[in-house]
Design a protein around this motif. Structure first.
Motif, PDB file in Angstrom:
ATOM      1  N   LYS A 286     -29.374  60.677   7.017  1.00 44.04           N
ATOM      2  CA  LYS A 286     -29.916  59.154   7.447  1.00 44.04           C
ATOM      3  C   LYS A 286     -28.942  58.097   7.417  1.00 44.04           C
ATOM      4  O   LYS A 286     -28.729  57.350   8.167  1.00 44.04           O
ATOM      5  N   TYR A 287     -27.943  58.166   6.445  1.00 44.47           N
ATOM      6  CA  TYR A 287     -26.944  57.203   6.404  1.00 44.47           C
ATOM      7  C   TYR A 287     -26.051  57.202   7.861  1.00 44.47           C
ATOM      8  O   TYR A 287     -25.794  56.150   8.271  1.00 44.47           O
ATOM      9  N   ILE A 288     -25.524  58.343   8.066  1.00 46.03           N
ATOM     10  CA  ILE A 288     -24.894  58.364   9.424  1.00 46.03           C
ATOM     11  C   ILE A 288     -25.344  57.889  10.473  1.00 46.03           C
ATOM     12  O   ILE A 288     -24.694  57.137  11.371  1.00 46.03           O
ATOM     13  N   MET A 289     -26.641  58.389  10.696  1.00 47.29           N
ATOM     14  CA  MET A 289     -27.269  57.969  12.022  1.00 47.29           C
ATOM     15  C   MET A 289     -27.835  56.365  12.025  1.00 47.29           C
ATOM     16  O   MET A 289     -27.777  55.704  12.947  1.00 47.29           O
ATOM     17  N   GLU A 290     -28.052  55.848  10.709  1.00 41.48           N
ATOM     18  CA  GLU A 290     -28.201  54.463  10.827  1.00 41.48           C
ATOM     19  C   GLU A 290     -27.037  53.543  10.813  1.00 41.48           C
ATOM     20  O   GLU A 290     -27.112  52.366  11.365  1.00 41.48           O
ATOM     21  N   MET A 291     -25.801  54.018  10.393  1.00 45.70           N
ATOM     22  CA  MET A 291     -24.535  53.208  10.414  1.00 45.70           C
ATOM     23  C   MET A 291     -23.967  53.598  11.821  1.00 45.70           C
ATOM     24  O   MET A 291     -23.014  52.834  12.035  1.00 45.70           O
ATOM     25  N   GLU A 292     -24.344  54.457  12.697  1.00 45.96           N
ATOM     26  CA  GLU A 292     -23.707  54.735  13.914  1.00 45.96           C
ATOM     27  C   GLU A 292     -23.604  53.406  14.787  1.00 45.96           C
ATOM     28  O   GLU A 292     -22.520  53.202  15.290  1.00 45.96           O
ATOM     29  N   GLN A 293     -24.425  52.555  14.702  1.00 45.76           N
ATOM     30  CA  GLN A 293     -24.470  51.263  15.369  1.00 45.76           C
ATOM     31  C   GLN A 293     -23.548  50.313  14.973  1.00 45.76           C
ATOM     32  O   GLN A 293     -23.098  49.564  15.631  1.00 45.76           O
ATOM     33  N   TYR A 294     -22.816  50.675  13.732  1.00 48.61           N
ATOM     34  CA  TYR A 294     -21.818  49.603  13.173  1.00 48.61           C
ATOM     35  C   TYR A 294     -20.498  50.100  13.272  1.00 48.61           C
ATOM     36  O   TYR A 294     -19.421  49.849  12.515  1.00 48.61           O
ATOM     37  N   LYS A 295     -20.205  51.403  13.824  1.00 49.91           N
ATOM     38  CA  LYS A 295     -19.029  52.157  13.681  1.00 49.91           C
ATOM     39  C   LYS A 295     -17.759  51.339  14.038  1.00 49.91           C
ATOM     40  O   LYS A 295     -16.840  51.760  13.524  1.00 49.91           O
ATOM     41  N   ASP A 296     -17.929  50.211  15.010  1.00 45.22           N
ATOM     42  CA  ASP A 296     -16.561  49.590  15.576  1.00 45.22           C
ATOM     43  C   ASP A 296     -16.409  48.396  14.574  1.00 45.22           C
ATOM     44  O   ASP A 296     -15.378  47.737  14.645  1.00 45.22           O
ATOM     45  N   VAL A 297     -17.182  48.320  13.545  1.00 43.39           N
ATOM     46  CA  VAL A 297     -16.725  47.113  12.780  1.00 43.39           C
ATOM     47  C   VAL A 297     -16.452  47.542  11.443  1.00 43.39           C
ATOM     48  O   VAL A 297     -16.240  46.653  10.435  1.00 43.39           O
ATOM     49  N   ILE A 298     -16.609  48.910  10.949  1.00 53.71           N
ATOM     50  CA  ILE A 298     -16.429  49.322   9.674  1.00 53.71           C
ATOM     51  C   ILE A 298     -14.970  49.272   9.509  1.00 53.71           C
ATOM     52  O   ILE A 298     -14.100  49.576  10.433  1.00 53.71           O
ATOM     53  N   PRO A 299     -14.451  49.075   8.199  1.00 51.54           N
ATOM     54  CA  PRO A 299     -12.954  48.896   7.867  1.00 51.54           C
ATOM     55  C   PRO A 299     -12.433  50.204   8.061  1.00 51.54           C
ATOM     56  O   PRO A 299     -13.009  51.082   7.743  1.00 51.54           O
ATOM     57  N   ASN A 300     -11.065  50.100   8.314  1.00 56.36           N
ATOM     58  CA  ASN A 300     -10.119  51.560   8.186  1.00 56.36           C
ATOM     59  C   ASN A 300     -10.274  52.384   6.801  1.00 56.36           C
ATOM     60  O   ASN A 300     -10.585  51.565   5.811  1.00 56.36           O
ATOM     61  N   PHE A 301      -9.929  53.465   7.058  1.00 56.82           N
ATOM     62  CA  PHE A 301      -9.639  54.217   5.577  1.00 56.82           C
ATOM     63  C   PHE A 301      -8.249  53.637   5.230  1.00 56.82           C
ATOM     64  O   PHE A 301      -7.507  53.243   5.828  1.00 56.82           O
ATOM     65  N   PRO A 302      -8.277  53.463   3.833  1.00 53.89           N
ATOM     66  CA  PRO A 302      -9.277  54.022   2.775  1.00 53.89           C
ATOM     67  C   PRO A 302      -9.992  53.001   2.161  1.00 53.89           C
ATOM     68  O   PRO A 302     -11.033  53.255   1.246  1.00 53.89           O
ATOM     69  N   ILE A 303     -10.130  51.954   3.007  1.00 54.55           N
ATOM     70  CA  ILE A 303     -11.123  50.660   2.469  1.00 54.55           C
ATOM     71  C   ILE A 303     -12.337  50.909   2.443  1.00 54.55           C
ATOM     72  O   ILE A 303     -13.180  50.830   1.404  1.00 54.55           O
ATOM     73  N   GLN A 304     -12.732  51.571   3.648  1.00 54.35           N
ATOM     74  CA  GLN A 304     -14.314  52.012   3.680  1.00 54.35           C
ATOM     75  C   GLN A 304     -14.767  53.037   2.621  1.00 54.35           C
ATOM     76  O   GLN A 304     -15.790  53.224   2.153  1.00 54.35           O
ATOM     77  N   ASN A 305     -13.599  53.884   2.531  1.00 58.72           N
ATOM     78  CA  ASN A 305     -13.897  55.071   1.510  1.00 58.72           C
ATOM     79  C   ASN A 305     -14.304  54.368   0.082  1.00 58.72           C
ATOM     80  O   ASN A 305     -15.102  55.066  -0.602  1.00 58.72           O
ATOM     81  N   SER A 306     -13.709  53.555  -0.385  1.00 56.24           N
ATOM     82  CA  SER A 306     -13.707  52.772  -1.706  1.00 56.24           C
ATOM     83  C   SER A 306     -15.209  51.857  -1.714  1.00 56.24           C
ATOM     84  O   SER A 306     -15.833  52.139  -2.542  1.00 56.24           O
ATOM     85  N   LEU A 307     -15.389  51.488  -0.535  1.00 60.44           N
ATOM     86  CA  LEU A 307     -16.986  50.744  -0.396  1.00 60.44           C
ATOM     87  C   LEU A 307     -18.093  51.445  -0.639  1.00 60.44           C
ATOM     88  O   LEU A 307     -19.010  51.190  -1.101  1.00 60.44           O
ATOM     89  N   THR A 308     -17.789  52.816  -0.195  1.00 63.28           N
ATOM     90  CA  THR A 308     -18.961  53.798   0.000  1.00 63.28           C
ATOM     91  C   THR A 308     -18.726  54.749  -1.340  1.00 63.28           C
ATOM     92  O   THR A 308     -19.780  55.467  -1.391  1.00 63.28           O
ATOM     93  N   GLN A 309     -17.998  54.509  -2.089  1.00 66.18           N
ATOM     94  CA  GLN A 309     -17.708  55.688  -3.130  1.00 66.18           C
ATOM     95  C   GLN A 309     -19.043  55.962  -4.174  1.00 66.18           C
ATOM     96  O   GLN A 309     -19.240  57.074  -4.327  1.00 66.18           O
ATOM     97  N   THR A 310     -19.288  54.761  -4.718  1.00 67.52           N
ATOM     98  CA  THR A 310     -20.579  54.743  -5.656  1.00 67.52           C
ATOM     99  C   THR A 310     -21.890  55.203  -4.929  1.00 67.52           C
ATOM    100  O   THR A 310     -22.732  55.827  -5.460  1.00 67.52           O
ATOM    101  N   ILE A 311     -22.238  54.830  -3.709  1.00 68.66           N
ATOM    102  CA  ILE A 311     -23.002  55.362  -2.867  1.00 68.66           C
ATOM    103  C   ILE A 311     -23.315  56.808  -2.736  1.00 68.66           C
ATOM    104  O   ILE A 311     -24.214  57.507  -2.968  1.00 68.66           O
ATOM    105  N   ARG A 312     -21.941  57.337  -2.325  1.00 64.35           N
ATOM    106  CA  ARG A 312     -22.025  58.887  -2.256  1.00 64.35           C
ATOM    107  C   ARG A 312     -22.137  59.463  -3.630  1.00 64.35           C
ATOM    108  O   ARG A 312     -22.872  60.636  -3.809  1.00 64.35           O
ATOM    109  N   LYS A 313     -21.737  58.867  -4.724  1.00 62.77           N
ATOM    110  CA  LYS A 313     -21.768  59.731  -6.131  1.00 62.77           C
ATOM    111  C   LYS A 313     -22.968  59.431  -6.685  1.00 62.77           C
ATOM    112  O   LYS A 313     -23.811  60.518  -7.100  1.00 62.77           O
TER     113      LYS A 313
END
Length: 359
Positions: A286-313
């Motif tokens: 669900k998350y991947i498909m819903e975020m697909e439309q925002y792929k061009d505005v997502i911050p680069n690694f490792p910034i996005q990785n930090s922002l999604t850490q608690t969501i994944r956990k």
């Protein structure tokens, strides 16, 4: 056919390397079991602190006397843009609410800290006498390479294109893992753009073999003996397998992650930047498909990785696969529940049968 310069270089019986999957998958039991069964076990140190890395190295030494290695992420420069972070955070808040994450202190990455941790990881590898070190997302500097040579540590780079493989050889590395577009997890490109790095493994291996003199290790979609023999027959000296080991009993992957792989079908994986800001292959959710439309505005690694850490956990803790990064290669449907010993024995047995049939 199965003994060659790579098996001799790495002091292993079989031309199989267990991919260094970061994030807790490469447990000490997994790494040691791989090495104890004639292949090369690898620690995925990407997200580990230097202290955690030292502890795991020492733990593995208690479980095996055979060679094993460490894989390190090479940090690349990044810049935090407040407006970009604010906008993406507003998108992510929907998922935080759904997962009941109400109090969250997000610690954004810091370039100085990333470089310090990287240098400390390298020192740990040298101090602990780990015989093999591989790199992803880039290459070490010449002075770091000189340190490794002084301590007789075998070095392996990761490339997704011929250009990257050439740079790895020029630096003096001992071998190169060529990562085909089929591979699960993060793309290892560091010189080539994303679009240029999506070469299938069967095309990439001969391209690199024809260009460099160092031994080539094939990675991407290899799950069985047939894949092993195919890679070796077009010039690779070994294969690196990730998804196949991820579902092994010794793997530290979450049960939901293993289940998603074991139940996967053709076409279930996709390349996404949604979780980490770096392109990676995983099973659609669900998350991947819903975020697909925002792929061009997502911050680069490792910034996005930090922002999604608690969501994944939180998603993992709630046994909810909708917001987990379910990394997997394109041949995930061939994965099985088995021990490391059974996997390695099966792949080698299948490889021998395929080889005999070719004669």
């Amino acid at each position: 056919m199965f003994e060659n310069e790579i098996t001799r270089l790495l002091s292993i019986d079989y031309p199989i390397i267990q991919a260094p999957m970061a994030g807790g998958i490469t447990t000490s039991k997994l790494v040691a079991a791989v090495s104890n069964n004639g292949a090369l076990g690898m620690i995925g140190a990407g997200y580990m602190s230097p202290i955690q890395l030292r502890e795991q190295i020492r733990e593995i030494k208690q479980l095996t006397t055979n060679n094993f290695g460490v894989n390190i992420f090479v940090p690349s420069k990044f810049k935090i843009l407040e407006n970009e972070v604010k906008m993406v955070n507003s998108l992510l808040n929907t998922y935080r609410e759904e997962l009941n994450i109400f109090e969250e202190n997000i610690t954004l990455p810091n370039m100085d800290n990333a470089l310090l941790s990287y240098k400390q990881q390298i020192n740990v590898v040298i101090e602990e006498g780990v015989p093999i070190c591989s790199f992803t997302f880039g290459v070490p500097t010449a002075d770091v390479m000189e340190k490794f040579k002084q301590h007789n540590i075998t070095t392996i780079g990761t490339a997704t294109t011929v250009v990257e493989a050439i740079s790895i050889e020029k630096l003096g590395m001992d071998a190169v893992v060529v990562q085909g577009s089929e591979a699960g997890g993060h793309r290892g490109n560091f010189l080539s753009r994303h679009e240029e790095s999506l070469i299938g493994l069967i095309s990439l291996i001969p391209q690199v073999v024809d260009t460099v003199k160092i031994p080539v290790i094939g990675a991407g979609g290899i799950m069985d003996g047939q894949g092993l023999v195919k890679a070796l027959s077009i010039g690779a000296k070994a294969v690196q397998m990730g998804t196949a080991f991820l579902t092994c009993e010794e793997s530290g992957a979450h049960s939901i992650h293993k289940e998603a792989i074991l139940c996967s079908k053709d076409g279930d994986t996709i390349l996404t930047r949604a979780f980490s800001g770096k392109w990676a292959r995983g099973i659609k959710n669900k998350y991947i498909m819903e975020m697909e439309q925002y792929k061009d505005v997502i911050p680069n690694f490792p910034i996005q990785n930090s922002l999604t850490q608690t969501i994944r956990k939180a998603s993992a803790n709630q046994n909810n696969q909708d917001y987990m990064s379910l990394w997997a290669g394109q041949n995930a449907k061939l994965a099985r529940v088995e021990t490391v010993a059974q996997l390695i024995q099966r792949v080698m047995d299948e490889g021998r049968i395929v080889t005999d049939n070719l004669v």
